[in-house]
Design an enzyme around this catalytic site. Structure first.
Site, PDB file in Angstrom:
ATOM      1  N   GLU A   1       0.792  -1.231   0.000  1.00 37.67           N
ATOM      2  CA  GLU A   1       0.000   0.000   0.000  1.00 37.67           C
ATOM      3  C   GLU A   1       0.827   1.286   0.000  1.00 37.67           C
ATOM      4  OE1 GLU A   1      -3.042  -0.294   3.014  1.00 37.67           O
ATOM      5  OE2 GLU A   1      -4.160  -1.753   1.814  1.00 37.67           O
TER       6      GLU A   1
ATOM      7  N   GLU B   1      -5.906  -8.088  -0.949  1.00 39.19           N
ATOM      8  CA  GLU B   1      -6.601  -7.782   0.308  1.00 39.19           C
ATOM      9  C   GLU B   1      -8.013  -7.341   0.000  1.00 39.19           C
ATOM     10  OE1 GLU B   1      -5.229  -5.135   3.348  1.00 39.19           O
ATOM     11  OE2 GLU B   1      -3.154  -5.818   3.181  1.00 39.19           O
TER      12      GLU B   1
END
Length: 573
Positions: free
Chosen positions: A199, A304
């Site tokens: 991320e 995710e």
């Protein structure tokens, strides 16, 4: 119309089309929110190929957890009962893994890495090896100058700083990959994936993330060209087209074998004025990113996801209903990795409460949540998806009810199924309209609930604010009604002779397989006794119930049943 001018006739036709659309939408809405929801499943069809893409990976907390007995026990159960074949977790290179206490390769140590990966190989799992986070010995910071994920170097521990020298990072990754190949063999490691970072934490795009990715990808490929590497592992499907373009840059191309990103239904893109009314915004946003990867002819991984961060629950049946609804919507994905398989999870420190709305599908004491049961039902799904029509998703996204069916497969929870080989997966789900939002009080450095705040993830708010994340759980809203579902089973005459008069169904809702309800009825014990754990385990069981099959004719039968909000029904016959 003969008395009207041509312009008037066109206007009348437009009004009639508009009115027809309005009536259709009204009917769809009434069916979604009213009493009876009709669907037809053609079980005589050969069906279309269904890849079990959701089994290819499941999420974990940090990889040091892989040295724990309870984590290993839960993972083994996830493999055996849910059919997961891969795993992804953070922090393989964190200091607590003791990988690099110096930039000198002579001081690199992969003992803890081996403890984790030996077990994964023993389970025949194919890991997505997330290359994160930065060992302090390599980081471009010292002491208090260092930034940690979510501002937390106690629970999370991830050091999110660039390396002082990207060649040091290259050397570390190359040594790691070489070690893995030497220990497990070229063929085995070639079946894994290497994903660069997580991320963009501390590594904004394009730079320094592109520099980190380039060093990582070169290191992987310099060990073996067959080994697969990708990224950008962004949150909220950010920078997917830009990352693909950067890899294809003719002046400085970078190797890439897959594209990965993350998305949650509570992410800001699904909270705008234009997307709040989109019942399947989550699917639409993910598939938009997938299209960019498909155009570049690259596999697309969601590494995710779950049913949401801002107020959603992983402890009740709403998470199970979310899964049943979205599996048939996301078939274009190559990987769909639920975050996470176990509440043995330390990112928000190790919490003791049995039900604390943790990310896991299994509680600390091995209690299977409803979402675990949903994946358990999916484990034996067939490899052919059958046609479904009616006012149900995925045929009609306006409906809260989703119906999909498979042929083939081996039911894992219903041993009394007939030899027709049909499985039905039904859910009643509506995305939450009361997603929690948060703002930062700059004076107190605390996050607080704010209906107009910029954050839908309290942990992300806390990371930007410096305060402790607030409790975000919100009960499922009233947007999802109770419904009656009527499914016509269209079959051949021969199939009709084998159609049972009664089938067995498994239900997940507020009154079925609800161990959280049992825990609360016992006073929500933080440290439950063995007897209380046994009671919760019993409450988590799915118990078959009979459902009558109505014979309508030689080639049609029908089942009718009620569904509570945020519920699922599964059957095999």
């Amino acid at each position: 119309e003969g008395k009207h001018t041509s312009e008037q006739k066109v206007a009348i036709r437009i009004m009639r089309v508009r009115d027809s659309i309005a009536v259709f939408l009204a009917v769809s809405s009434c069916i979604a929110l009213g009493s009876d929801v009709p669907a037809t499943v053609d079980i005589s069809s050969a069906g279309s190929t269904l890849e079990h893409y959701w089994k290819r990976c499941v999420g974990s907390g940090h990889m040091l957890l892989g040295t724990r007995v309870d984590w290993q026990r839960h993972l083994k159960l996830a493999v055996e009962e849910l059919g997961f074949t891969g795993i992804r977790g953070h922090g393989l290179l964190d200091d607590d893994m003791s990988v690099a206490r110096s930039t000198n390769p002579d001081y690199f140590s992969f003992y803890n890495v081996d403890q984790v990966f030996d077990y994964l190989v023993e389970l025949k799992m194919k890991p997505v090896v997330e290359l994160s986070f930065m060992p302090s010995a390599l980081a471009k910071c010292h002491g208090s100058d260092c930034d940690y994920a979510f501002g937390d170097h106690g629970g999370y521990k991830g050091l999110i700083m660039p390396p002082a020298d990207f060649e040091d990072w290259y050397t570390l990754v190359k040594k790691l990959v070489s070690h893995l190949m030497e220990r497990y063999g070229e063929e085995e490691v070639a079946s894994w994936y290497f994903e660069v970072w997580n991320e963009l934490w501390g590594m904004p795009f394009p730079h320094p993330y592109v520099d980190l990715y380039n060093a990582s990808a070169r290191a992987v490929k310099d060990v073996n060209e067959k080994f697969r590497v990708g990224g950008p592992a962004t949150m909220q499907t950010q920078f997917v087209p830009e990352f693909i373009a950067a890899c294809a840059n003719k002046s400085n191309p970078m190797p890439v074998d897959f594209v990965s990103t993350h998305f949650y239904p509570t992410d800001p893109q699904c909270q705008t004025n234009s997307t709040l009314s989109d019942s399947d915004c989550f699917a639409h946003m993910v598939l938009k990113a997938q299209a960019a990867a498909a155009e570049a002819k690259l596999p697309f991984f969601i590494t995710e996801y779950n049913d949401g961060l801002g107020g959603s629950s992983r402890d009740d049946s709403s998470a199970a209903a979310f899964v049943f609804r979205h599996i048939p919507l996301m078939k274009k994905l190559d990987m769909f990795s639920w975050w996470t398989f176990s509440d043995v999870f330390e990112e928000d420190w190790m919490l003791s409460d049995e039900f604390h709305n943790g990310f896991g599908m299994m509680t600390l004491h091995d209690i299977r949540k409803p979402v675990w049961r949903a994946f358990q039902m999916l484990q034996g799904a067939g490899d052919k998806e059958l046609p479904v029509t009616g006012f149900v998703s995925p045929a009609d996204g306006n409906s809260t009810v989703s119906v999909w069916a498979t042929s083939g497969g081996t039911p894992t929870l219903l041993t009394t199924a007939s030899d027709l080989g049909i499985q039905l997966f039904v859910s009643n789900y509506h995305r939450l309209s009361n997603t929690a939002r948060f703002s930062c009080n700059n004076a107190t450095k605390q996050c607080y609930k704010d209906d107009h705040g910029p954050f839908t993830d309290s942990a992300l708010c806390g990371a930007n604010c410096g305060g402790v994340p607030v409790d975000t759980y919100l009960p499922a809203s009233g947007d999802c009604p109770s419904v009656n579902v009527s499914i016509v089973l269209r079959h051949s005459v021969d199939q009709g002779t084998k159609m049972p008069s009664t089938i067995q169904v498994l239900i997940l809702d507020a009154n079925h397989a609800n161990p959280q309800k049992k825990w609360e009825s016992m006073g929500s014990p933080r440290y439950p006794t063995k007897a209380q754990i046994a009671a919760m385990d019993t409450a988590s069981q799915v118990v078959p119930e009979p459902l009558a099959v109505e014979r309508m004719g030689p080639t049609e039968s029908r089942i009718t049943f009620p569904m509570l909000p945020y519920s699922t029904l599964y059957t095999a016959f």
